[in-house]
Design an enzyme around this catalytic site. Structure first.
Site, PDB file in Angstrom:
ATOM      1  N   ASP A  12       0.804  -1.224   0.000  1.00  0.00           N
ATOM      2  CA  ASP A  12       0.000   0.000   0.000  1.00  0.00           C
ATOM      3  C   ASP A  12       0.837   1.274   0.000  1.00  0.00           C
ATOM      4  O   ASP A  12       0.434   2.301   0.563  1.00  0.00           O
ATOM      5  CB  ASP A  12      -0.974   0.019   1.211  1.00  0.00           C
ATOM      6  CG  ASP A  12      -1.883  -1.181   1.204  1.00  0.00           C
ATOM      7  OD1 ASP A  12      -2.220  -1.660   0.107  1.00  0.00           O
ATOM      8  OD2 ASP A  12      -2.261  -1.638   2.305  1.00  0.00           O
ATOM      9  N   LYS A  15       1.876   2.125  -5.058  1.00  0.00           N
ATOM     10  CA  LYS A  15       2.465   1.563  -6.298  1.00  0.00           C
ATOM     11  C   LYS A  15       1.555   1.825  -7.496  1.00  0.00           C
ATOM     12  O   LYS A  15       2.021   2.165  -8.577  1.00  0.00           O
ATOM     13  CB  LYS A  15       2.678   0.037  -6.147  1.00  0.00           C
ATOM     14  CG  LYS A  15       3.616  -0.353  -5.028  1.00  0.00           C
ATOM     15  CD  LYS A  15       3.694  -1.849  -4.853  1.00  0.00           C
ATOM     16  CE  LYS A  15       2.428  -2.470  -4.310  1.00  0.00           C
ATOM     17  NZ  LYS A  15       2.072  -2.085  -2.927  1.00  0.00           N
ATOM     18  N   GLY A  39      -4.484  -4.372  -3.784  1.00  0.00           N
ATOM     19  CA  GLY A  39      -5.485  -3.345  -4.089  1.00  0.00           C
ATOM     20  C   GLY A  39      -4.718  -2.103  -4.478  1.00  0.00           C
ATOM     21  O   GLY A  39      -4.102  -1.457  -3.637  1.00  0.00           O
ATOM     22  N   HIS A  40      -4.681  -1.801  -5.773  1.00  0.00           N
ATOM     23  CA  HIS A  40      -3.891  -0.669  -6.271  1.00  0.00           C
ATOM     24  C   HIS A  40      -4.845   0.435  -6.713  1.00  0.00           C
ATOM     25  O   HIS A  40      -5.677   0.222  -7.593  1.00  0.00           O
ATOM     26  CB  HIS A  40      -2.981  -1.119  -7.418  1.00  0.00           C
ATOM     27  CG  HIS A  40      -1.948  -2.126  -6.980  1.00  0.00           C
ATOM     28  ND1 HIS A  40      -1.039  -2.690  -7.825  1.00  0.00           N
ATOM     29  CD2 HIS A  40      -1.687  -2.643  -5.757  1.00  0.00           C
ATOM     30  CE1 HIS A  40      -0.266  -3.516  -7.147  1.00  0.00           C
ATOM     31  NE2 HIS A  40      -0.646  -3.513  -5.887  1.00  0.00           N
ATOM     32  N   GLN A 231       2.054  -6.064  -3.087  1.00  0.00           N
ATOM     33  CA  GLN A 231       2.541  -6.131  -1.710  1.00  0.00           C
ATOM     34  C   GLN A 231       3.852  -5.335  -1.564  1.00  0.00           C
ATOM     35  O   GLN A 231       4.030  -4.357  -2.262  1.00  0.00           O
ATOM     36  CB  GLN A 231       2.708  -7.583  -1.244  1.00  0.00           C
ATOM     37  CG  GLN A 231       1.397  -8.331  -1.053  1.00  0.00           C
ATOM     38  CD  GLN A 231       0.812  -8.898  -2.331  1.00  0.00           C
ATOM     39  OE1 GLN A 231       1.487  -9.594  -3.070  1.00  0.00           O
ATOM     40  NE2 GLN A 231      -0.443  -8.605  -2.617  1.00  0.00           N
TER      41      GLN A 231
HETATM   42  P1  GDP Z   1      -0.759   0.289  -3.542  1.00  0.00           P
HETATM   43  O1  GDP Z   1      -1.350  -0.982  -3.068  1.00  0.00           O
HETATM   44  O2  GDP Z   1       0.712   0.374  -3.272  1.00  0.00           O
HETATM   45  O3  GDP Z   1      -1.074   0.606  -4.974  1.00  0.00           O
HETATM   46  O4  GDP Z   1      -1.423   1.451  -2.664  1.00  0.00           O
HETATM   47  P2  GDP Z   1      -2.985   1.572  -2.276  1.00  0.00           P
HETATM   48  O5  GDP Z   1      -3.725   2.025  -3.452  1.00  0.00           O
HETATM   49  O6  GDP Z   1      -3.457   0.359  -1.570  1.00  0.00           O
HETATM   50  O7  GDP Z   1      -2.904   2.681  -1.156  1.00  0.00           O
HETATM   51  C1  GDP Z   1      -2.394   3.942  -1.393  1.00  0.00           C
HETATM   52  C2  GDP Z   1      -3.488   4.986  -1.099  1.00  0.00           C
HETATM   53  O8  GDP Z   1      -2.898   6.265  -1.040  1.00  0.00           O
HETATM   54  C3  GDP Z   1      -4.537   5.074  -2.179  1.00  0.00           C
HETATM   55  O9  GDP Z   1      -5.755   5.430  -1.593  1.00  0.00           O
HETATM   56  C4  GDP Z   1      -4.028   6.199  -3.076  1.00  0.00           C
HETATM   57  O10 GDP Z   1      -5.067   6.851  -3.785  1.00  0.00           O
HETATM   58  C5  GDP Z   1      -3.427   7.110  -2.054  1.00  0.00           C
HETATM   59  N1  GDP Z   1      -2.271   7.905  -2.500  1.00  0.00           N
HETATM   60  C6  GDP Z   1      -1.289   7.576  -3.378  1.00  0.00           C
HETATM   61  N2  GDP Z   1      -0.375   8.556  -3.453  1.00  0.00           N
HETATM   62  C7  GDP Z   1      -0.793   9.529  -2.619  1.00  0.00           C
HETATM   63  C8  GDP Z   1      -0.249  10.798  -2.225  1.00  0.00           C
HETATM   64  O11 GDP Z   1       0.807  11.232  -2.658  1.00  0.00           O
HETATM   65  N3  GDP Z   1      -0.964  11.508  -1.300  1.00  0.00           N
HETATM   66  C9  GDP Z   1      -2.133  11.051  -0.773  1.00  0.00           C
HETATM   67  N4  GDP Z   1      -2.738  11.805   0.134  1.00  0.00           N
HETATM   68  N5  GDP Z   1      -2.653   9.866  -1.104  1.00  0.00           N
HETATM   69  C10 GDP Z   1      -1.987   9.121  -2.003  1.00  0.00           C
HETATM   70  P1  IMO Z   2      -0.868  -4.216  -2.192  1.00  0.00           P
HETATM   71  O1  IMO Z   2      -0.410  -4.792  -3.504  1.00  0.00           O
HETATM   72  C1  IMO Z   2      -0.910  -4.541   2.155  1.00  0.00           C
HETATM   73  C2  IMO Z   2      -0.994  -8.561   3.849  1.00  0.00           C
HETATM   74  C3  IMO Z   2      -2.231  -9.025   4.583  1.00  0.00           C
HETATM   75  C4  IMO Z   2      -1.605  -9.960   5.599  1.00  0.00           C
HETATM   76  C5  IMO Z   2      -0.484 -10.632   4.790  1.00  0.00           C
HETATM   77  C6  IMO Z   2      -0.853 -11.976   4.208  1.00  0.00           C
HETATM   78  O2  IMO Z   2      -2.160  -3.507  -2.259  1.00  0.00           O
HETATM   79  O3  IMO Z   2       0.225  -3.426  -1.567  1.00  0.00           O
HETATM   80  P2  IMO Z   2      -2.393 -12.718   2.169  1.00  0.00           P
HETATM   81  O4  IMO Z   2      -3.838 -12.470   1.897  1.00  0.00           O
HETATM   82  O5  IMO Z   2      -1.477 -12.177   1.120  1.00  0.00           O
HETATM   83  O6  IMO Z   2      -2.085 -14.153   2.508  1.00  0.00           O
HETATM   84  O7  IMO Z   2      -2.095 -11.897   3.529  1.00  0.00           O
HETATM   85  O8  IMO Z   2      -0.166  -9.717   3.758  1.00  0.00           O
HETATM   86  N1  IMO Z   2      -1.215  -8.092   2.464  1.00  0.00           N
HETATM   87  C7  IMO Z   2      -1.141  -6.804   2.099  1.00  0.00           C
HETATM   88  N2  IMO Z   2      -0.947  -5.693   2.837  1.00  0.00           N
HETATM   89  N3  IMO Z   2      -1.019  -4.442   0.817  1.00  0.00           N
HETATM   90  C8  IMO Z   2      -1.188  -5.554   0.067  1.00  0.00           C
HETATM   91  O9  IMO Z   2      -1.180  -5.521  -1.289  1.00  0.00           O
HETATM   92  C9  IMO Z   2      -1.308  -6.797   0.702  1.00  0.00           C
HETATM   93  N4  IMO Z   2      -1.496  -8.062   0.273  1.00  0.00           N
HETATM   94  C10 IMO Z   2      -1.431  -8.842   1.357  1.00  0.00           C
HETATM   95  O10 IMO Z   2      -2.891  -7.942   5.190  1.00  0.00           O
HETATM   96  O11 IMO Z   2      -1.012  -9.234   6.637  1.00  0.00           O
HETATM   97 MG    MG Z   3      -2.882  -1.654  -1.810  1.00  0.00          MG
END
Ligand code: GDP
Ligand code: IMO
Ligand code: MG
Length: 434
Positions: A12, A15, A39-40, A231
């Site tokens: 999270d 990416k 979840g991207h 991840q």
């Molecule tokens: P990922 O799994 O690495 O793609 O990240 P996620 O999408 O799960 O979580 C990142 C969250 O931060 C999302 O809700 C994005 O919309 C948000 N986000 C990304 N870059 C920024 C930033 O520079 N500032 C803020 N405030 N939010 C951001």
């Molecule tokens: P993105 O790509 C954050 C965490 C779960 C748990 C552990 C194992 O959005 O960054 P799993 O379901 O993979 O067996 O769970 O890994 N986890 C993540 N945490 N971002 C993710 O993906 C994750 N995918 C799995 O919360 O701790």
């Molecule tokens: Mg994510």
């Protein structure tokens, strides 16, 4: 030219936003591991998209997207995602390529994932472990177990219906024994699942191909390829905080095995790092904050899982873990995201090392129980106390923010090339040159 984008923390990191941004100058974007546990999030002109399986380049109509052999594919999640994108007018036609070697997530994987987690947290279950992992419940661990124990069902198996049904029946017999006898749960109906999956077969068929060959030919033709990690390094099954990890290799080595690309093909490795730290699920998190600052990070940064909606645990940036991640991944440059979340803080802390029984640690402890006990050593920086969103040039950042970035570079020994100041694609600073 092949570039890799990898999460440098516990997932999270943002990416999705960075991959989407860099996709403008890419021909192909490929996912190499994980599954719908990812979840991207992408925000384009105020519209939000959350992708779980399909690469984050899909919103650029010129980009082709690959789901590689290292990914575990839940056809239900995949079909939902394709429908969601089509509703937004985004076509997959000629743009999505799925490896025939990728493994399928089956309904029993999801049930076993949930049953194991439940048993691990139950007080008196015979299979109780010390802690539940806090998985996403997407069947990831059980699917990779089958892959490694050589009983998994792959995309290629869908092409031969009778062989597929035979394998499915054998696996369901075994899963039902586990579900009913070990976990006290309901058994599954093999026929119903066979019917459901045979329907996916026709829908997935147009996308199935030999993605290894596809990528090889694209490289030879000089195409620009981006590899998208899911991840993060600290969740890597080998290098992360085992056993509180996912079941794949998000680190750069996984990109090679997960796509059939030789390591020498990858010329740039970009680590994505949040300006603070978060973690979802259980496991050690040395800089976690249980106070009002942790609460502020969660509410300002809207730190709730993009896949499960769970609140993310929050804490200061851990530069000791980041340095480890830079080493393990071979990160050549960094993208720092969510720096705007720190806009209102008087002071900003960065963890520069861990102390255990008064002694500074040289390396990342391998034992999760030890990692639970380390004390973070902090350096305190002055906050900038002004909004950063909308700033387009590095030189226009307030001095305190430039000092923060410079410290990240010194402590991680990697150059910060990208700084993200809001969820939107447009709010990003890209520094050029060295
Ligand atoms: P990922 O799994 O690495 O793609 O990240 P996620 O999408 O799960 O979580 C990142 C969250 O931060 C999302 O809700 C994005 O919309 C948000 N986000 C990304 N870059 C920024 C930033 O520079 N500032 C803020 N405030 N939010 C951001
Ligand atoms: P993105 O790509 C954050 C965490 C779960 C748990 C552990 C194992 O959005 O960054 P799993 O379901 O993979 O067996 O769970 O890994 N986890 C993540 N945490 N971002 C993710 O993906 C994750 N995918 C799995 O919360 O701790
Ligand atoms: Mg994510």
């Amino acid at each position: 030219m092949v570039s890799l984008i990898v999460g440098a923390q516990w997932g999270d990191e943002g990416k999705g936003k960075i991959v989407d941004l860099l996709s403008r100058d890419a021909d192909i974007v490929a996912r190499y591991q994980g599954g719908a546990n990812a979840g991207h999030t992408l925000v384009i002109d105020g519209t939000k998209y959350v992708l779980h399986l399909i690469p984050s380049g899909i919103l650029h109509s010129h980009v082709q997207c690959v789901i590689g052999n290292g990914v575990v594919i839940d056809p239900v999640a995949l079909m939902e995602e394709i429908s969601m994108l089509e509703q937004h007018g985004i076509s997959m036609h000629g743009r999505l390529f799925i490896s025939h070697r990728a493994h399928l997530i089956m309904p029993y994987h999801k049930l076993l994932d949930a049953a194991r987690e439940k048993a691990a947290s139950a007080k008196d279950a015979p299979t109780k472990r010390k802690h539940a992992i806090g998985t996403t419940g997407r069947g990831i661990g059980p699917a990779y177990i089958d892959k490694v124990s050589r009983t998994g069902i792959r995309i290629v198996d869908l092409l031969d219906r009778s062989r597929f049904i035979e394998k499915l029946r054998t696996n369901i017999r075994e899963a039902n024994m586990l579900l009913s006898q070990v976990y006290d749960g309901e058994e599954l109906d093999a026929d119903a699942i066979a019917d459901e999956y045979c329907q996916f077969d026709t829908r997935i068929d147009p996308y199935i191909t030999d993605t290894t060959l596809f990528l090889h030919e694209a490289r030879r033709a000089g195409k620009r390829i981006l590899l998208e990690g899911a991840q993060g390094a600290m969740l890597d099954v080998d290098h992360g905080t085992y056993p509180f990890v996912t079941s794949s290799n998000p680190t750069s080595g996984g990109a090679s095995t997960g796509l059939g690309l030789p390591p020498t093909a990858i010329s740039c490795i970009l680590g994505v790092v949040k300006a603070y730290s978060t973690r979802v699920g259980n496991g050690p998190f040395p800089t976690e904050l249980h106070d009002s600052i942790g609460e502020q990070l969660r509410s300002i940064g809207y730190e709730f899982g993009a896949t499960t909606g769970r609140p993310r645990r929050c804490g200061w940036l851990d530069a000791f873990a980041l340095r480890y991640s830079v080493i393990v991944n071979g990160i050549t440059e960094l993208a720092v995201t969510k720096i705007d979340v720190l806009d209102s803080f008087d002071e900003i802390k960065i963890c520069t090392g861990y102390r255990l029984n008064g002694k500074l640690q040289r390396t990342m402890p391998a034992d999760a129980e030890v990692l639970e006990r380390v004390e973070p050593v902090y350096e305190v920086l002055r906050g900038w106390k002004t909004p950063l969103a909308g700033i387009r040039r590095y030189e226009d950042l307030p001095q305190e923010a430039q000092i923060f970035i410079a410290r990240i570079e010194e402590l991680s020994e990697a150059r910060v090339r990208i700084i993200s100041t809001s969820p939107d694609r447009a709010d990003t600073i890209v520094r050029d040159g060295q």
